[in-house]
Scaffold this motif. Structure first.
Motif, PDB file in Angstrom:
ATOM      1  N   CYS A 198     -25.080 -25.490  37.266  1.00 44.03           N
ATOM      2  CA  CYS A 198     -26.485 -25.778  37.564  1.00 44.03           C
ATOM      3  C   CYS A 198     -27.174 -26.439  36.379  1.00 44.03           C
ATOM      4  CB  CYS A 198     -27.214 -24.494  37.951  1.00 44.03           C
ATOM      5  SG  CYS A 198     -26.715 -23.815  39.550  1.00 44.03           S
ATOM      6  N   ALA A 199     -26.869 -25.952  35.164  1.00 39.92           N
ATOM      7  CA  ALA A 199     -27.449 -26.548  33.960  1.00 39.92           C
ATOM      8  C   ALA A 199     -26.996 -27.999  33.809  1.00 39.92           C
ATOM      9  CB  ALA A 199     -27.058 -25.729  32.735  1.00 39.92           C
ATOM     10  N   GLU A 246     -29.155 -30.170  36.013  1.00 39.34           N
ATOM     11  CA  GLU A 246     -30.508 -30.322  35.461  1.00 39.34           C
ATOM     12  C   GLU A 246     -30.494 -31.269  34.261  1.00 39.34           C
ATOM     13  OE1 GLU A 246     -33.240 -29.023  36.825  1.00 39.34           O
ATOM     14  OE2 GLU A 246     -32.082 -27.993  38.386  1.00 39.34           O
ATOM     15  N   ASP A 279     -35.435 -37.945  38.029  1.00 39.26           N
ATOM     16  CA  ASP A 279     -35.838 -36.579  38.348  1.00 39.26           C
ATOM     17  C   ASP A 279     -35.277 -36.122  39.681  1.00 39.26           C
ATOM     18  OD1 ASP A 279     -37.352 -34.220  37.653  1.00 39.26           O
ATOM     19  OD2 ASP A 279     -38.740 -34.762  39.250  1.00 39.26           O
ATOM     20  N   ALA A 305     -33.259 -22.443  36.417  1.00 40.12           N
ATOM     21  CA  ALA A 305     -33.408 -23.861  36.767  1.00 40.12           C
ATOM     22  C   ALA A 305     -32.288 -24.251  37.717  1.00 40.12           C
ATOM     23  CB  ALA A 305     -33.390 -24.722  35.511  1.00 40.12           C
ATOM     24  N   ARG A 306     -32.616 -24.465  38.983  1.00 34.65           N
ATOM     25  CA  ARG A 306     -31.573 -24.770  39.973  1.00 34.65           C
ATOM     26  C   ARG A 306     -32.060 -25.718  41.057  1.00 34.65           C
ATOM     27  NH1 ARG A 306     -31.603 -18.400  41.475  1.00 34.65           N
ATOM     28  NH2 ARG A 306     -32.907 -18.434  43.335  1.00 34.65           N
ATOM     29  N   ARG A 307     -33.108 -26.460  40.757  1.00 35.88           N
ATOM     30  CA  ARG A 307     -33.638 -27.398  41.740  1.00 35.88           C
ATOM     31  C   ARG A 307     -32.616 -28.466  42.124  1.00 35.88           C
ATOM     32  NH1 ARG A 307     -37.434 -32.416  40.287  1.00 35.88           N
ATOM     33  NH2 ARG A 307     -36.662 -33.675  42.030  1.00 35.88           N
ATOM     34  N   GLN A 308     -31.956 -29.069  41.123  1.00 34.53           N
ATOM     35  CA  GLN A 308     -31.023 -30.151  41.418  1.00 34.53           C
ATOM     36  C   GLN A 308     -29.888 -29.660  42.300  1.00 34.53           C
ATOM     37  OE1 GLN A 308     -31.945 -33.171  40.506  1.00 34.53           O
ATOM     38  NE2 GLN A 308     -33.650 -32.429  39.254  1.00 34.53           N
ATOM     39  N   ASP A 309     -29.388 -28.461  42.016  1.00 38.10           N
ATOM     40  CA  ASP A 309     -28.321 -27.889  42.833  1.00 38.10           C
ATOM     41  C   ASP A 309     -28.772 -27.700  44.272  1.00 38.10           C
ATOM     42  OD1 ASP A 309     -25.864 -26.096  43.409  1.00 38.10           O
ATOM     43  OD2 ASP A 309     -27.562 -24.775  43.820  1.00 38.10           O
ATOM     44  N   HIS A 342     -38.019 -24.519  45.660  1.00 37.94           N
ATOM     45  CA  HIS A 342     -38.790 -24.840  44.469  1.00 37.94           C
ATOM     46  C   HIS A 342     -40.099 -25.559  44.838  1.00 37.94           C
ATOM     47  CE1 HIS A 342     -35.689 -27.961  45.201  1.00 37.94           C
ATOM     48  NE2 HIS A 342     -36.723 -28.784  45.090  1.00 37.94           N
ATOM     49  N   GLN A 346     -44.242 -28.681  33.926  1.00 41.82           N
ATOM     50  CA  GLN A 346     -44.170 -29.781  34.896  1.00 41.82           C
ATOM     51  C   GLN A 346     -45.610 -30.109  35.325  1.00 41.82           C
ATOM     52  OE1 GLN A 346     -41.167 -29.239  37.974  1.00 41.82           O
ATOM     53  NE2 GLN A 346     -40.044 -27.826  36.654  1.00 41.82           N
TER      54      GLN A 346
END
Length: 354
Positions: free
Chosen positions: A66-67, A70, A79, A149-153, A182, A308
């Motif tokens: 996950c990192a 991100e 983004d 932080a796991r939005r991208q995943d 998110h 953000q």
């Protein structure tokens, strides 16, 4: 073929098992490069050897994965990196779990198999196949509350799930809607465009929603015998769906319920399959009260989302379970010795107009 099991010490003194098969990152190095990033630098920062991504059945730590996503978003300056990576990610590249979905006889069978077996592909994860009238949804969320932080995943996984459905219903198929846990990102219009559907942010879970009437459609490569074989291989390889320490599970349940209002101990205990008093006793054994964990989760999320500046403070207060901005302001002042607007100005170097 070796087991993917890896156990890591955790802050509760036990061990956690939260792996993801490297197939989930198939093609990520090239995608980073095509978007102007430096894949090797990203891999080095999260401690993932680039060569490990070449074997789809090798394990990666879920937190590091996950990192990585991100960091890739930051490194490429895109983004919405996870959103677009997921849109082009085809089931065939997803390794065993992708092959399982493609081998199911029907679309409904493919989604049921994903719901049942995805936690073997990605441990410390909950996937559910839920029905509501004429609609069904495939839900997904990470159960490890320490992975903040796991939005991208989340966005890439919804893209992967949508592409399983497109394999059956055609490339022009679009979901009825998409849920993401998110807050709404700055370039949120890209999400409606990518999925060709309404996308709702700040939800309890991530989900792709589709029509129930399509579930009986035949998968083009359906093979029940192969499905049975692949299922057995994945379960044997994973050895289980992972172990998440109690505190991290509680934190995850609190996080998922905050947008609906303040998380309640009864609700969280029920989600964990235990009585309220049992949960309170086990937390007390760790030197914590339930309210302590709620406060910790809110503080950590606030620290992340105040950085953000596109998220209005009123929206952020709601996302953290506060009914009024004034209550969030009092909490932030206690946490940071700064009001939310002051914290944002200091951390981002800008002012805030809410």
């Amino acid at each position: 073929m070796g087991s993917i099991r890896q156990r890591r010490p955790n802050r509760d003194g036990g061990a956690e098992q939260r792996n993801i098969l490297a197939a989930a990152a198939s093609g990520v190095a090239g995608f980073i490069g095509r978007h102007g990033g430096h894949a090797e630098a990203v891999f080095e920062q999260v401690g993932i050897p680039g060569e490990r991504l070449g074997d789809p059945v090798l394990p990666l730590d879920l937190g590091a994965y996950c990192a990585m996503m991100e960091l890739a978003a930051g490194d490429t300056g895109n983004d919405n990196f996870g959103l677009w990576f997921g849109q082009q990610f085809q089931p065939q590249a997803l390794g065993l779990i992708g092959e399982i979905a493609l081998a199911a006889p029907t679309l409904g069978g493919a989604l049921q198999a994903l719901a049942e077996l995805f936690p073997f592909h990605q441990q410390a994860t909950e996937t559910r196949f839920a029905s509501e009238g004429e609609r069904v949804r495939l839900e997904y969320r990470i159960l490890d509350g320490s992975i903040l932080a796991r939005r991208q995943d989340a966005e890439l996984t919804m893209g992967m799930f949508a592409n399983v459905v497109r394999t059956c219903l055609g490339p022009a198929w679009a979901p009825e809607e998409v849920w993401l846990e998110h807050p709404r990102p700055e370039a949120w219009r890209d999400h409606d465009k990518a999925f060709d559907a309404p996308v709702h942010f700040g939800q309890r879970t991530n989900a792709v929603v589709l029509r129930a009437r399509d579930l009986g459609r035949r998968m083009p490569g359906g093979d029940l015998g192969r499905l049975t074989e692949l299922r057995a291989r994945l379960i044997a390889l994973a050895g289980g769906t992972g172990h998440t320490p109690l505190l991290d599970r509680v934190r995850a349940e609190i996080r998922s319920r905050l947008p609906e209002g303040e998380a309640r101990v009864e609700t969280v205990a029920a989600a964990l399959g235990m009585a309220r008093w049992t949960l309170q006793r086990r937390l007390a054994d760790c030197g914590l009260a339930f309210s302590d964990l709620v406060d910790q989760v809110r503080r950590e999320l606030a620290a992340a989302y105040l950085r953000q500046p596109h998220i209005p403070l009123s929206d952020l207060a709601f996302f953290l379970g506060y009914s009024e901005l004034s209550a969030f302001t009092r909490a932030a002042t206690r946490w940071f010795d700064l009001s939310p607007s002051q914290a944002r100005q200091r951390w981002c170097g800008i002012g805030e107009a809410s």
